[in-house]
Design a protein around this motif. Structure first.
Motif, PDB file in Angstrom:
ATOM      1  N   THR A  92     -41.482 -72.726 -55.245  1.00 10.68           N
ATOM      2  CA  THR A  92     -42.547 -73.105 -54.330  1.00 10.68           C
ATOM      3  C   THR A  92     -43.118 -74.481 -54.653  1.00 10.68           C
ATOM      4  OG1 THR A  92     -43.102 -70.778 -54.114  1.00 10.68           O
ATOM      5  CG2 THR A  92     -44.723 -72.341 -53.318  1.00 10.68           C
ATOM      6  N   MET A  93     -43.244 -74.803 -55.932  1.00  8.48           N
ATOM      7  CA  MET A  93     -43.820 -76.091 -56.313  1.00  8.48           C
ATOM      8  C   MET A  93     -42.948 -77.243 -55.832  1.00  8.48           C
ATOM      9  SD  MET A  93     -46.420 -77.405 -57.550  1.00  8.48           S
ATOM     10  CE  MET A  93     -46.729 -79.145 -57.550  1.00  8.48           C
ATOM     11  N   ALA A  94     -41.616 -77.106 -55.943  1.00 10.34           N
ATOM     12  CA  ALA A  94     -40.714 -78.160 -55.474  1.00 10.34           C
ATOM     13  C   ALA A  94     -40.846 -78.336 -53.964  1.00 10.34           C
ATOM     14  CB  ALA A  94     -39.277 -77.843 -55.851  1.00 10.34           C
ATOM     15  N   LEU A  95     -40.941 -77.239 -53.239  1.00 12.79           N
ATOM     16  CA  LEU A  95     -41.090 -77.311 -51.792  1.00 12.79           C
ATOM     17  C   LEU A  95     -42.423 -77.959 -51.421  1.00 12.79           C
ATOM     18  CD1 LEU A  95     -40.085 -76.718 -48.969  1.00 12.79           C
ATOM     19  CD2 LEU A  95     -41.057 -74.422 -49.175  1.00 12.79           C
ATOM     20  N   LYS A  96     -43.510 -77.569 -52.088  1.00 17.33           N
ATOM     21  CA  LYS A  96     -44.815 -78.166 -51.796  1.00 17.33           C
ATOM     22  C   LYS A  96     -44.820 -79.660 -52.132  1.00 17.33           C
ATOM     23  CE  LYS A  96     -47.411 -75.145 -53.968  1.00 17.33           C
ATOM     24  NZ  LYS A  96     -48.599 -74.401 -54.450  1.00 17.33           N
ATOM     25  N   ALA A  97     -44.185 -80.034 -53.227  1.00 16.09           N
ATOM     26  CA  ALA A  97     -44.104 -81.456 -53.592  1.00 16.09           C
ATOM     27  C   ALA A  97     -43.345 -82.238 -52.521  1.00 16.09           C
ATOM     28  CB  ALA A  97     -43.427 -81.617 -54.950  1.00 16.09           C
ATOM     29  N   ALA A  98     -42.252 -81.672 -52.019  1.00 14.27           N
ATOM     30  CA  ALA A  98     -41.477 -82.328 -50.963  1.00 14.27           C
ATOM     31  C   ALA A  98     -42.308 -82.482 -49.692  1.00 14.27           C
ATOM     32  CB  ALA A  98     -40.203 -81.535 -50.684  1.00 14.27           C
ATOM     33  N   LEU A  99     -43.090 -81.474 -49.355  1.00 15.78           N
ATOM     34  CA  LEU A  99     -43.922 -81.546 -48.153  1.00 15.78           C
ATOM     35  C   LEU A  99     -45.005 -82.614 -48.285  1.00 15.78           C
ATOM     36  CD1 LEU A  99     -44.157 -77.736 -47.394  1.00 15.78           C
ATOM     37  CD2 LEU A  99     -42.947 -79.469 -46.031  1.00 15.78           C
ATOM     38  N   ILE A 100     -45.607 -82.712 -49.459  1.00 18.77           N
ATOM     39  CA  ILE A 100     -46.598 -83.771 -49.695  1.00 18.77           C
ATOM     40  C   ILE A 100     -45.929 -85.137 -49.575  1.00 18.77           C
ATOM     41  CG2 ILE A 100     -48.133 -84.833 -51.403  1.00 18.77           C
ATOM     42  CD1 ILE A 100     -48.578 -81.986 -52.543  1.00 18.77           C
ATOM     43  N   TRP A 101     -44.733 -85.264 -50.138  1.00 20.28           N
ATOM     44  CA  TRP A 101     -43.991 -86.524 -50.100  1.00 20.28           C
ATOM     45  C   TRP A 101     -43.665 -86.899 -48.655  1.00 20.28           C
ATOM     46  CZ3 TRP A 101     -39.643 -87.144 -54.263  1.00 20.28           C
ATOM     47  CH2 TRP A 101     -39.285 -88.486 -54.393  1.00 20.28           C
ATOM     48  N   TRP A 102     -43.185 -85.914 -47.869  1.00 19.94           N
ATOM     49  CA  TRP A 102     -42.908 -86.175 -46.460  1.00 19.94           C
ATOM     50  C   TRP A 102     -44.166 -86.575 -45.714  1.00 19.94           C
ATOM     51  CZ3 TRP A 102     -39.320 -81.441 -46.049  1.00 19.94           C
ATOM     52  CH2 TRP A 102     -37.990 -81.855 -46.052  1.00 19.94           C
ATOM     53  N   ALA A 103     -45.274 -85.925 -46.004  1.00 20.27           N
ATOM     54  CA  ALA A 103     -46.538 -86.283 -45.360  1.00 20.27           C
ATOM     55  C   ALA A 103     -46.876 -87.741 -45.653  1.00 20.27           C
ATOM     56  CB  ALA A 103     -47.663 -85.358 -45.821  1.00 20.27           C
ATOM     57  N   HIS A 104     -46.693 -88.157 -46.900  1.00 19.93           N
ATOM     58  CA  HIS A 104     -46.958 -89.543 -47.278  1.00 19.93           C
ATOM     59  C   HIS A 104     -46.079 -90.502 -46.471  1.00 19.93           C
ATOM     60  CE1 HIS A 104     -47.886 -92.982 -49.927  1.00 19.93           C
ATOM     61  NE2 HIS A 104     -46.642 -93.312 -49.617  1.00 19.93           N
ATOM     62  N   ILE A 105     -44.796 -90.214 -46.433  1.00 26.34           N
ATOM     63  CA  ILE A 105     -43.859 -91.071 -45.702  1.00 26.34           C
ATOM     64  C   ILE A 105     -44.252 -91.125 -44.228  1.00 26.34           C
ATOM     65  CG2 ILE A 105     -41.471 -91.292 -44.927  1.00 26.34           C
ATOM     66  CD1 ILE A 105     -40.650 -90.089 -47.696  1.00 26.34           C
ATOM     67  N   GLY A 106     -44.585 -89.980 -43.657  1.00 27.50           N
ATOM     68  CA  GLY A 106     -44.994 -89.944 -42.255  1.00 27.50           C
ATOM     69  C   GLY A 106     -46.254 -90.744 -41.988  1.00 27.50           C
ATOM     70  N   PHE A 107     -47.253 -90.599 -42.854  1.00 25.43           N
ATOM     71  CA  PHE A 107     -48.489 -91.374 -42.694  1.00 25.43           C
ATOM     72  C   PHE A 107     -48.180 -92.870 -42.750  1.00 25.43           C
ATOM     73  CE2 PHE A 107     -50.871 -87.579 -44.574  1.00 25.43           C
ATOM     74  CZ  PHE A 107     -51.439 -87.210 -43.368  1.00 25.43           C
ATOM     75  N   ASP A 108     -47.354 -93.263 -43.715  1.00 31.35           N
ATOM     76  CA  ASP A 108     -46.993 -94.680 -43.834  1.00 31.35           C
ATOM     77  C   ASP A 108     -46.330 -95.189 -42.561  1.00 31.35           C
ATOM     78  OD1 ASP A 108     -48.032 -95.031 -46.368  1.00 31.35           O
ATOM     79  OD2 ASP A 108     -46.119 -95.495 -47.317  1.00 31.35           O
ATOM     80  N   ARG A 109     -45.361 -94.442 -42.050  1.00 33.10           N
ATOM     81  CA  ARG A 109     -44.653 -94.867 -40.836  1.00 33.10           C
ATOM     82  C   ARG A 109     -45.610 -94.939 -39.649  1.00 33.10           C
ATOM     83  NH1 ARG A 109     -41.450 -94.930 -44.285  1.00 33.10           N
ATOM     84  NH2 ARG A 109     -39.203 -94.749 -44.219  1.00 33.10           N
ATOM     85  N   ALA A 110     -46.488 -93.958 -39.534  1.00 31.36           N
ATOM     86  CA  ALA A 110     -47.446 -93.952 -38.429  1.00 31.36           C
ATOM     87  C   ALA A 110     -48.348 -95.181 -38.474  1.00 31.36           C
ATOM     88  CB  ALA A 110     -48.282 -92.677 -38.462  1.00 31.36           C
ATOM     89  N   LEU A 111     -48.666 -95.641 -39.681  1.00 30.20           N
ATOM     90  CA  LEU A 111     -49.519 -96.820 -39.850  1.00 30.20           C
ATOM     91  C   LEU A 111     -48.748 -98.132 -39.766  1.00 30.20           C
ATOM     92  CD1 LEU A 111     -51.809 -95.476 -42.706  1.00 30.20           C
ATOM     93  CD2 LEU A 111     -52.398 -95.766 -40.287  1.00 30.20           C
ATOM     94  N   GLY A 112     -47.419 -98.040 -39.641  1.00 32.82           N
ATOM     95  CA  GLY A 112     -46.604 -99.247 -39.510  1.00 32.82           C
ATOM     96  C   GLY A 112     -46.005 -99.761 -40.804  1.00 32.82           C
ATOM     97  N   PHE A 113     -46.140 -99.003 -41.887  1.00 34.06           N
ATOM     98  CA  PHE A 113     -45.539 -99.405 -43.149  1.00 34.06           C
ATOM     99  C   PHE A 113     -44.097 -98.926 -43.167  1.00 34.06           C
ATOM    100  CE2 PHE A 113     -50.037 -99.283 -44.161  1.00 34.06           C
ATOM    101  CZ  PHE A 113     -50.200-100.488 -44.823  1.00 34.06           C
ATOM    102  N   GLY A 114     -43.186 -99.837 -42.944  1.00 36.67           N
ATOM    103  CA  GLY A 114     -41.774 -99.481 -42.907  1.00 36.67           C
ATOM    104  C   GLY A 114     -41.086 -99.734 -44.224  1.00 36.67           C
ATOM    105  N   LEU A 115     -39.793 -99.478 -44.241  1.00 34.75           N
ATOM    106  CA  LEU A 115     -38.982 -99.783 -45.411  1.00 34.75           C
ATOM    107  C   LEU A 115     -38.952-101.294 -45.596  1.00 34.75           C
ATOM    108  CD1 LEU A 115     -36.090 -97.238 -44.825  1.00 34.75           C
ATOM    109  CD2 LEU A 115     -38.055 -97.020 -46.353  1.00 34.75           C
TER     110      LEU A 115
END
Length: 143
Positions: A92-115
């Protein structure tokens, strides 16, 4: 960005850029909701949400190293592998960590922070950060 201004090298513009930013907002939303459904605590979420940005420290070694580290920490492939391992191993901890990481990536993309491109922190696949697009020379073969 001016609708008629040429993009920075490799930058997505206009409707595709808006779609990618919307996609980021949806990734952030779904990852956050899935995290809540998985029983994660909001203190833990907040504490770990900005962890991928530790990769910014690599910019001390130069823009090439910074872009490489940033992009590794901000691509969906790594949290996808972590989520897969978490699901297969019932961790469960690995899955929750991945979800937090995805949330971060999504927030960044939504704000225009790309690769990032190795030409500088502000040069991203979603356009130049901090204002209007600027025209860059073609990326050299070493990019």
């Amino acid at each position: 960005m001016d609708a008629h201004a040429p993009p920075a090298h490799g930058a997505v513009i206009d409707a595709p850029r808006r779609w990618l930013r919307l996609e980021g907002a949806l990734v952030a939303t779904v990852a956050t909701l899935a995290y809540a459904k998985a029983g994660g605590g909001w203190g833990e979420f907040a504490a770990w949400l900005l962890l991928p940005d530790v990769a910014l420290l690599a910019y001390v070694a130069g823009p090439r190293a910074g872009a490489m580290a940033y992009n590794l920490a901000h691509t969906a492939a790594v949290p996808l592998a972590l989520a897969g391992a978490g699901l297969l191993g019932a961790e469960t901890m690995a899955l929750k960590a991945a979800l937090i990481w995805w949330a971060h990536i999504g927030f960044d993309r939504a704000l225009g922070f790309g690769l990032k491109y190795p030409s500088g922190f502000g040069d991203t696949h979603l356009g130049r950060l901090g204002g209007r697009a600027t025209i860059h020379p073609p990326c050299p073969a070493s990019c």
